[in-house]
Every structure is written in C-alpha cells, then in structure tokens.
Design a protein around this motif. Structure first.
Motif, PDB file in Angstrom:
ATOM      1  N   LEU A 167      21.780 -19.074  28.691  1.00  0.00           N
ATOM      2  CA  LEU A 167      21.405 -17.959  29.258  1.00  0.00           C
ATOM      3  C   LEU A 167      19.987 -18.059  29.650  1.00  0.00           C
ATOM      4  O   LEU A 167      19.052 -18.630  28.897  1.00  0.00           O
ATOM      5  CB  LEU A 167      21.830 -16.656  28.535  1.00  0.00           C
ATOM      6  N   HIS A 168      19.639 -17.200  30.850  1.00  0.00           N
ATOM      7  CA  HIS A 168      18.141 -17.169  31.164  1.00  0.00           C
ATOM      8  C   HIS A 168      18.077 -16.102  32.180  1.00  0.00           C
ATOM      9  O   HIS A 168      19.116 -16.055  33.264  1.00  0.00           O
ATOM     10  CB  HIS A 168      17.548 -18.471  31.766  1.00  0.00           C
ATOM     11  N   PRO A 169      17.297 -15.228  32.150  1.00  0.00           N
ATOM     12  CA  PRO A 169      16.459 -14.854  30.948  1.00  0.00           C
ATOM     13  C   PRO A 169      17.052 -14.433  29.624  1.00  0.00           C
ATOM     14  O   PRO A 169      17.932 -13.833  29.869  1.00  0.00           O
ATOM     15  CB  PRO A 169      15.200 -13.941  31.470  1.00  0.00           C
ATOM     16  N   PHE A 170      16.436 -14.395  28.719  1.00  0.00           N
ATOM     17  CA  PHE A 170      16.745 -13.925  27.375  1.00  0.00           C
ATOM     18  C   PHE A 170      16.051 -12.769  26.768  1.00  0.00           C
ATOM     19  O   PHE A 170      14.803 -13.016  26.726  1.00  0.00           O
ATOM     20  CB  PHE A 170      16.976 -14.715  26.331  1.00  0.00           C
ATOM     21  N   LEU A 171      16.434 -11.410  26.871  1.00  0.00           N
ATOM     22  CA  LEU A 171      15.686 -10.293  26.268  1.00  0.00           C
ATOM     23  C   LEU A 171      16.393  -9.654  25.381  1.00  0.00           C
ATOM     24  O   LEU A 171      17.618  -9.104  25.652  1.00  0.00           O
ATOM     25  CB  LEU A 171      15.164  -9.303  27.379  1.00  0.00           C
ATOM     26  N   PRO A 172      16.215  -9.627  24.076  1.00  0.00           N
ATOM     27  CA  PRO A 172      17.230  -9.250  23.081  1.00  0.00           C
ATOM     28  C   PRO A 172      17.608  -7.780  23.099  1.00  0.00           C
ATOM     29  O   PRO A 172      18.602  -7.321  22.719  1.00  0.00           O
ATOM     30  CB  PRO A 172      16.547  -9.521  21.823  1.00  0.00           C
ATOM     31  N   LEU A 184      23.740 -18.339  34.144  1.00  0.00           N
ATOM     32  CA  LEU A 184      24.795 -18.771  33.133  1.00  0.00           C
ATOM     33  C   LEU A 184      25.438 -19.921  33.287  1.00  0.00           C
ATOM     34  O   LEU A 184      25.686 -20.214  34.393  1.00  0.00           O
ATOM     35  CB  LEU A 184      25.983 -17.775  33.226  1.00  0.00           C
ATOM     36  N   SER A 185      25.236 -20.670  32.452  1.00  0.00           N
ATOM     37  CA  SER A 185      25.667 -22.156  32.457  1.00  0.00           C
ATOM     38  C   SER A 185      26.445 -22.592  31.233  1.00  0.00           C
ATOM     39  O   SER A 185      26.091 -22.333  30.113  1.00  0.00           O
ATOM     40  CB  SER A 185      24.103 -23.165  32.598  1.00  0.00           C
ATOM     41  N   PRO A 186      27.316 -23.500  31.278  1.00  0.00           N
ATOM     42  CA  PRO A 186      27.951 -24.127  29.939  1.00  0.00           C
ATOM     43  C   PRO A 186      27.158 -25.098  29.320  1.00  0.00           C
ATOM     44  O   PRO A 186      27.655 -25.582  28.345  1.00  0.00           O
ATOM     45  CB  PRO A 186      29.286 -24.800  30.570  1.00  0.00           C
ATOM     46  N   GLN A 190      23.251 -19.135  23.443  1.00  0.00           N
ATOM     47  CA  GLN A 190      23.963 -17.836  22.835  1.00  0.00           C
ATOM     48  C   GLN A 190      25.368 -17.977  22.715  1.00  0.00           C
ATOM     49  O   GLN A 190      25.998 -18.871  22.900  1.00  0.00           O
ATOM     50  CB  GLN A 190      23.939 -16.677  24.086  1.00  0.00           C
ATOM     51  N   MET A 191      25.803 -16.976  21.890  1.00  0.00           N
ATOM     52  CA  MET A 191      27.101 -16.958  21.349  1.00  0.00           C
ATOM     53  C   MET A 191      27.937 -15.875  21.665  1.00  0.00           C
ATOM     54  O   MET A 191      27.593 -14.894  21.723  1.00  0.00           O
ATOM     55  CB  MET A 191      26.939 -17.189  19.590  1.00  0.00           C
ATOM     56  N   LEU A 192      29.330 -16.203  21.927  1.00  0.00           N
ATOM     57  CA  LEU A 192      30.220 -15.102  22.305  1.00  0.00           C
ATOM     58  C   LEU A 192      30.620 -14.656  20.965  1.00  0.00           C
ATOM     59  O   LEU A 192      30.737 -15.305  20.002  1.00  0.00           O
ATOM     60  CB  LEU A 192      31.587 -15.896  22.918  1.00  0.00           C
ATOM     61  N   LYS A 193      30.797 -13.290  21.091  1.00  0.00           N
ATOM     62  CA  LYS A 193      31.058 -12.541  19.776  1.00  0.00           C
ATOM     63  C   LYS A 193      32.727 -12.665  19.582  1.00  0.00           C
ATOM     64  O   LYS A 193      33.340 -12.443  20.307  1.00  0.00           O
ATOM     65  CB  LYS A 193      30.648 -11.036  19.908  1.00  0.00           C
ATOM     66  N   ALA A 194      32.776 -12.966  18.228  1.00  0.00           N
ATOM     67  CA  ALA A 194      34.246 -13.046  17.933  1.00  0.00           C
ATOM     68  C   ALA A 194      34.512 -12.402  16.656  1.00  0.00           C
ATOM     69  O   ALA A 194      33.749 -12.388  15.786  1.00  0.00           O
ATOM     70  CB  ALA A 194      34.636 -14.511  17.541  1.00  0.00           C
ATOM     71  N   ARG A 195      35.703 -11.410  16.672  1.00  0.00           N
ATOM     72  CA  ARG A 195      36.128 -10.768  15.359  1.00  0.00           C
ATOM     73  C   ARG A 195      37.747 -10.651  15.388  1.00  0.00           C
ATOM     74  O   ARG A 195      38.408 -10.685  16.264  1.00  0.00           O
ATOM     75  CB  ARG A 195      35.609  -9.446  15.232  1.00  0.00           C
ATOM     76  N   THR A 196      38.051 -10.714  13.969  1.00  0.00           N
ATOM     77  CA  THR A 196      39.550 -10.424  13.901  1.00  0.00           C
ATOM     78  C   THR A 196      39.919  -9.042  13.596  1.00  0.00           C
ATOM     79  O   THR A 196      39.256  -8.534  12.398  1.00  0.00           O
ATOM     80  CB  THR A 196      39.927 -11.702  12.663  1.00  0.00           C
ATOM     81  N   VAL A 197      41.108  -8.606  13.762  1.00  0.00           N
ATOM     82  CA  VAL A 197      41.467  -7.448  13.236  1.00  0.00           C
ATOM     83  C   VAL A 197      43.163  -7.509  12.923  1.00  0.00           C
ATOM     84  O   VAL A 197      43.863  -8.211  13.637  1.00  0.00           O
ATOM     85  CB  VAL A 197      41.479  -6.400  14.268  1.00  0.00           C
ATOM     86  N   PRO A 228      29.938 -13.002  28.358  1.00  0.00           N
ATOM     87  CA  PRO A 228      30.346 -13.615  29.600  1.00  0.00           C
ATOM     88  C   PRO A 228      31.089 -14.992  29.426  1.00  0.00           C
ATOM     89  O   PRO A 228      30.493 -16.185  29.050  1.00  0.00           O
ATOM     90  CB  PRO A 228      29.035 -13.912  29.966  1.00  0.00           C
ATOM     91  N   ILE A 229      32.306 -14.835  29.228  1.00  0.00           N
ATOM     92  CA  ILE A 229      33.404 -15.930  28.994  1.00  0.00           C
ATOM     93  C   ILE A 229      33.687 -16.615  30.315  1.00  0.00           C
ATOM     94  O   ILE A 229      34.369 -16.453  31.357  1.00  0.00           O
ATOM     95  CB  ILE A 229      34.794 -15.231  28.519  1.00  0.00           C
ATOM     96  N   MET A 230      33.045 -18.142  30.559  1.00  0.00           N
ATOM     97  CA  MET A 230      33.361 -18.712  31.797  1.00  0.00           C
ATOM     98  C   MET A 230      34.557 -19.422  31.636  1.00  0.00           C
ATOM     99  O   MET A 230      35.082 -19.515  30.638  1.00  0.00           O
ATOM    100  CB  MET A 230      31.951 -19.426  31.775  1.00  0.00           C
ATOM    101  N   PRO A 231      35.029 -20.181  32.928  1.00  0.00           N
ATOM    102  CA  PRO A 231      36.173 -20.856  32.763  1.00  0.00           C
ATOM    103  C   PRO A 231      36.387 -22.018  31.703  1.00  0.00           C
ATOM    104  O   PRO A 231      37.602 -22.049  31.212  1.00  0.00           O
ATOM    105  CB  PRO A 231      36.410 -21.544  34.228  1.00  0.00           C
ATOM    106  N   HIS A 232      35.283 -22.754  31.302  1.00  0.00           N
ATOM    107  CA  HIS A 232      35.656 -23.844  30.494  1.00  0.00           C
ATOM    108  C   HIS A 232      35.738 -23.246  28.682  1.00  0.00           C
ATOM    109  O   HIS A 232      36.512 -23.656  28.164  1.00  0.00           O
ATOM    110  CB  HIS A 232      34.129 -24.714  30.274  1.00  0.00           C
ATOM    111  N   SER A 233      35.301 -21.831  28.709  1.00  0.00           N
ATOM    112  CA  SER A 233      35.306 -21.282  27.296  1.00  0.00           C
ATOM    113  C   SER A 233      36.827 -20.790  27.320  1.00  0.00           C
ATOM    114  O   SER A 233      37.393 -20.959  26.015  1.00  0.00           O
ATOM    115  CB  SER A 233      34.332 -20.218  27.074  1.00  0.00           C
ATOM    116  N   LEU A 234      37.395 -20.421  28.283  1.00  0.00           N
ATOM    117  CA  LEU A 234      38.817 -19.949  28.281  1.00  0.00           C
ATOM    118  C   LEU A 234      39.567 -21.000  28.044  1.00  0.00           C
ATOM    119  O   LEU A 234      40.587 -20.908  27.077  1.00  0.00           O
ATOM    120  CB  LEU A 234      39.210 -18.989  29.628  1.00  0.00           C
TER     121      LEU A 234
END
Length: 548
Positions: free
Chosen positions: A203-208, A420-422, A431-438, A459-465
């Motif tokens: 990701l760019h830019p990154f502002l927390p 956004l780039s892979p 950056q990391m996609l957020k994952a949690r289990t329920v 931001p889930i891009m095609p390659h991540s899916l």
C-alpha cells in the motif's frame, strides 16, 4: 368440644390434608457381573450369582428392569429438571424454510444479512475435477466470510516463527504446494505459513490513523481525523512527489512483467492496470471507472486514445444506443418548442442585416443533444473507459499531472490516491488483511450444531481470493462456503472487450511476477462476469459452485 372462632370457615382444609408427598422409590439392585439393574423381585438369586461370579463363570443378565412402565427407556427420555423451558429444542413442523434466492445463504454474525442457511444453493456449477475453481473476478472485495462444519482454529494465534516464515515466503515469491487433504490442520506448519503469506498486500501512502481504502464515499470515515497537509501546500507537494515516484515504479514493474496488476484508487474513480497476457489481452491495459464527460474530454486533449467497451462492443448495440438517444432527443424537442423559438430569435439580427444567406446557421440543438447524452452516461457503468498499449504510458503522465486527481476540499483534501499492489514497489508499505475466527451454534431439526466461520477484511485483491480458496480447499477437506462483499465501483472491471491474444504468449512470461502459477493461470482467463461480480461461492466435495 369445638369452639367457634370468628372468621373461620368450616370448609377450610389444612395443607397436610390436601398435599400428598411422593415416596422415594427404592433403588433396584445392580447385577455385579454386567452392571445392569435387576428386578427387586429376585433377591434370592443374588447369592448364587455372586458365588458363580467369584468362580469366574459367565453369567446371563437379568431381565430388563421396569418392563411394566418402560424402565430404563423411560428413564433415558426423562426431562432434565434443570433445563430452561425456553431453550429446549423443539421438533420442526413442516418443510425446511427456503431462503430468498436473490441473496447468498451464508451465516453473518454481524447481522448484516438476516438470511437462513440453505444447502445446495448455486446458480452456476463448475465441476471439472479438483483443480477447477471459480471464474476470475477483477473487482476488489472488502470482506470475505467463509463458513464450514469444520473448525478454523488452525488460523488462530500463529507462532512467531510461522509469521516470520510467511513474510519470507511472500518476499521471495515461494510457491507452496499443499496436499489435497490435510488430516490435522492445527499441526500443519506449512499451512499456517501459507495462510500468513496469502494475507499480505502492499500500500502507498500509509497513514496509520486513516483508512485509505475504499476512497470513493469515504469522507464520513475520514472526517474529523488529523490531516496536517490539508492547508499546507508545501506538504501536499511532498506527498504528491513521493506518490508520483511510487506510481512510476509500479508501472515500470508492470511493463517488465514483474508486477501482474495494480490499482489506483482516487476519491472519484478507480483505475486497474493489467500486464500483458492477463484477461485475454496481449498488451498492457488500463480500465477507468466511473468516468465523467470532463475527464474523458481532458484525456482526449492529452492525446490518449481510449474506447468505451459497453457502448462500442458491437455495431448493433451502438446503433441501438444512438437510435434510443435520437428518439429521446426528438421527444424532448417536441415538448420544448420554446427553445427553438429562442434559437430563431437569437439569429433574427442576421436577417435585419441581410446576410442570413451568407452565414451558415450552426446546428446547436444537435450539439446540445450529444452533450446531454454524454452527461447522462457519467458515473454509470457505461462510462467505463479502456486504454491499451502505449496509451497507458500517456495515461500515467496524465494522472500524475492531473489537478483534479486530488480533492481540493473536504476530508480528503490534499491526500494522494491509494496505490494497491500484490507485490512490493518503491515507497510501499507491507500490510496485512485482518482475519478472525468465530464459532456459533445454528439451529437444526434435532437441536443445535456447531458452525465455524473465518472472516477476512481489507482490500482483498483477485490473487488473495484465489490463494485463500486454495488453502481452504486443503484445510477444510474440500467443503466450505463463502459470502463475498464487493467494492461496488470495481464490479464493472469484469467487462471484457474481445482482442485476439498472441498465440506465442505463455504463462511462463509472467512466471516472475510473484504469484502462484495456479493463481496466474486463473488471471489469464477471459472475464465472463460482465457487469457483475462474485457474490457467493460454495465448495462441496471439491466441486465449486458460484453465484454472481
């Protein structure tokens, strides 16, 4: 002698006279050999049986206890006195409720979609073996919700070594080949490292303190956040300078086939750049959506050649659109005679001078009709723009120098677009996609059953899916379902304009782009979803069903 007591009623009875206490039944004796309850009517047999048992002889069990009233069977069906009446599962009456086919039947613990689970729901089915999956989807997903009858605990609490190994595998573009069926996913270090690898994006830019995706319609989320650059032109120039360097770096990686694709997300539109060989094109392509007449005119003035795939995809549709617009224009002209009178009055001075025959009267009405039709197309799916080949480099320079690319007012004022780039590029942040289990319980006919879910956000891009689907195929033994939430302005990216692909092109030409070969193979497919995107997916016994 009884005494008369005032207020005493002769018909009153004491509680001891009306209540009858239940006697506690004596416990039936237990057979020492088999442990089964015996009938109390046979106490004489206990002595000889104990002697035979001590001699090591096999004994015949006593008759079933309580044959008169059901005995043990009735005891097993006896209701638990400590159970809540409102929590007791009731047997279902009638057929199973059917869900609305317009919505995907997935479990949503956020209560965003109150639908009932229904198995076997799909619109299209793809069954060509284990390696067969869903069609390519170029839209960006904001949330994935995987559900399964098997636990997702293997995705929780990664060890430090597994997390570090996942980072290394991503940076080195290591291909991981998982077995078809993992017996115990919790003990598979390879699976957990690959899961960490599939969650990474750049990701760019990154502002927390700011959420930089999505950008369209994000003013409410960004409002009230600190933005020191909004009123500082010097700081805005620094941010745009760094952004231009990162943007150019990404395009150079794309041109050399080291980056498969990337997105440019502005506050008004989104651009998808794809390398040669992807989506059925043998040259670099760029898709913009949504666009406006002003943006298209500015691109024309810069010499950028582009097409409108949804307008000019075939001659019949183009003719139909023109005929429709002509009929609309004619009807508007009939209902607005005052405009024609005003137009004639505006040229009446030429007749007074006697030069009306020497000067050609311009057809302003035709120009106004054309402009009106173009304006009506703005911010609609039909406004999607396709740029190909060398014109993508001109588009790059146009976007870098375009002043309307950045908002001049509002919460996003002075903030550069999001890249956004892979894969990694200059100035990018990992950056990391957020994952949690329920784990939840869902009602069924006989009571409740465990339902496990895995939620992925970002931001889930095609390659991540595709990567996550391959992982879950092995971890969940080929059985799971998923609800997919799309960033709607990017759904139109699945539009396809037919181009003849160079037969000499091979997937090995993009082998160094940092993606798994199976994922790359899917991205080279022709888009078939059109204006829609994937909404629901279900895998049952390694056969994939999907709905758009």
């Amino acid at each position: 002698m009884s005494m008369t007591v005032p207020g005493y009623s002769p018909s009153f009875k004491k509680p001891a006279e009306t209540l009858r206490l239940r006697r506690k039944r004596p416990r039936n004796p237990v057979d020492p050999g088999t442990g089964a309850a015996v009938s109390p009517a046979d106490p004489a047999e206990l002595g000889p049986r104990r002697a035979a048992l001590a001699a090591g002889l096999r004994l015949r069990p006593f008759p079933a206890t309580g044959s008169r009233s059901g005995g043990a069977a009735a005891a097993s069906l006896r209701r638990n006195p400590f159970a809540r009446l409102d929590n007791t599962p009731r047997p279902a009456v009638g057929p199973e409720p059917v869900t609305d086919p317009a919505w995907p039947p997935f479990l949503d613990f956020h209560q965003e979609n109150n639908v009932t689970w229904k198995k076997g729901f799909s619109e299209r089915t793809t069954v060509n073996g284990i390696e067969c999956f869903f069609p390519v989807d170029w839209s960006i997903k904001t949330r994935l919700l995987f559900t399964s009858s098997q636990s997702f605990t293997w995705a929780d609490h990664l060890k430090a070594q597994e997390e570090a190994q996942g980072f290394v595998q991503h940076c080195r573009a290591t291909e991981v080949h998982l077995p078809e069926n993992i017996q115990d996913p919790r003990l598979s270090t390879e699976l957990r490292c690959a899961f960490q690898q599939s969650l990474i994006y750049w990701l760019h830019p990154f502002l927390p303190w700011l959420q930089l995706f999505p950008r369209i319609g994000a003013d409410r989320k960004i409002a009230g956040k600190t933005s020191p650059w909004s009123n500082d032109e010097g700081l805005q120039q620094i941010l745009m300078s760094e952004w231009s360097i990162s943007f150019t770096s990404l395009y150079n990686l794309l041109k050399t086939k080291l980056c498969p694709y990337f997105y440019v997300c502005t506050y008004q539109f989104t651009v998808l750049f794809r390398a040669a060989g992807l989506a059925g094109n043998d040259i670099i392509t760029a898709i913009l959506s949504p666009t406006t007449r002003g943006l298209r005119e500015a691109m024309k003035n810069e010499g950028i050649e582009f097409s409108l795939p949804l307008i000019k995809e075939n001659g019949q549709r183009k003719q139909k659109v023109s005929e429709t617009s002509l009929h609309v224009a004619e009807s508007e002209c009939k209902t607005e005679p005052e405009d024609d009178e005003d137009e004639e009055e505006s040229f009446s001075w030429l007749e007074e001078m006697g030069v009306q025959h020497k000067i050609k009267k311009p057809d302003i009405s035709l120009k106004l009709r054309k402009e009106k039709n173009e304006v009506q197309m703005d911010h609609r799916p039909e406004s999607i723009v396709l740029v190909k080949g060398i014109n993508t480099f001109t588009l790059l320079n146009f976007l870098i120098n375009c002043k309307s690319l950045v908002a001049t007012s509002g919460p996003q004022a002075g903030l550069p677009p999001t890249l956004l780039s892979p894969i990694a590029f200059r100035g990018a942040t990992m950056q990391m996609l957020k994952a949690r289990t329920v784990n939840v319980k869902t009602p069924v006919y006989t009571g409740y059953k465990d339902q496990f879910s895995l939620e992925i956000t970002g931001p889930i891009m095609p390659h991540s899916l595709h990567s996550l689907t391959m992982l879950l195929k092995s971890a969940q033994k080929g059985s799971f379902s998923a609800g997919l939430y799309t960033h709607e302005p990017t759904s139109i990216f699945n539009t396809y304009e037919f181009l003849e692909l160079d037969l000499s092109f091979s997937e090995t030409d993009l082998a160094n782009c940092g993606l798994h070969l199976k994922t790359l193979s899917q991205l080279t497919q022709l888009p078939i979803l059109g204006k829609s995107s994937l909404r629901f997916m279900e895998m049952d016994n390694y056969a994939c069903n999907w709905k758009s």
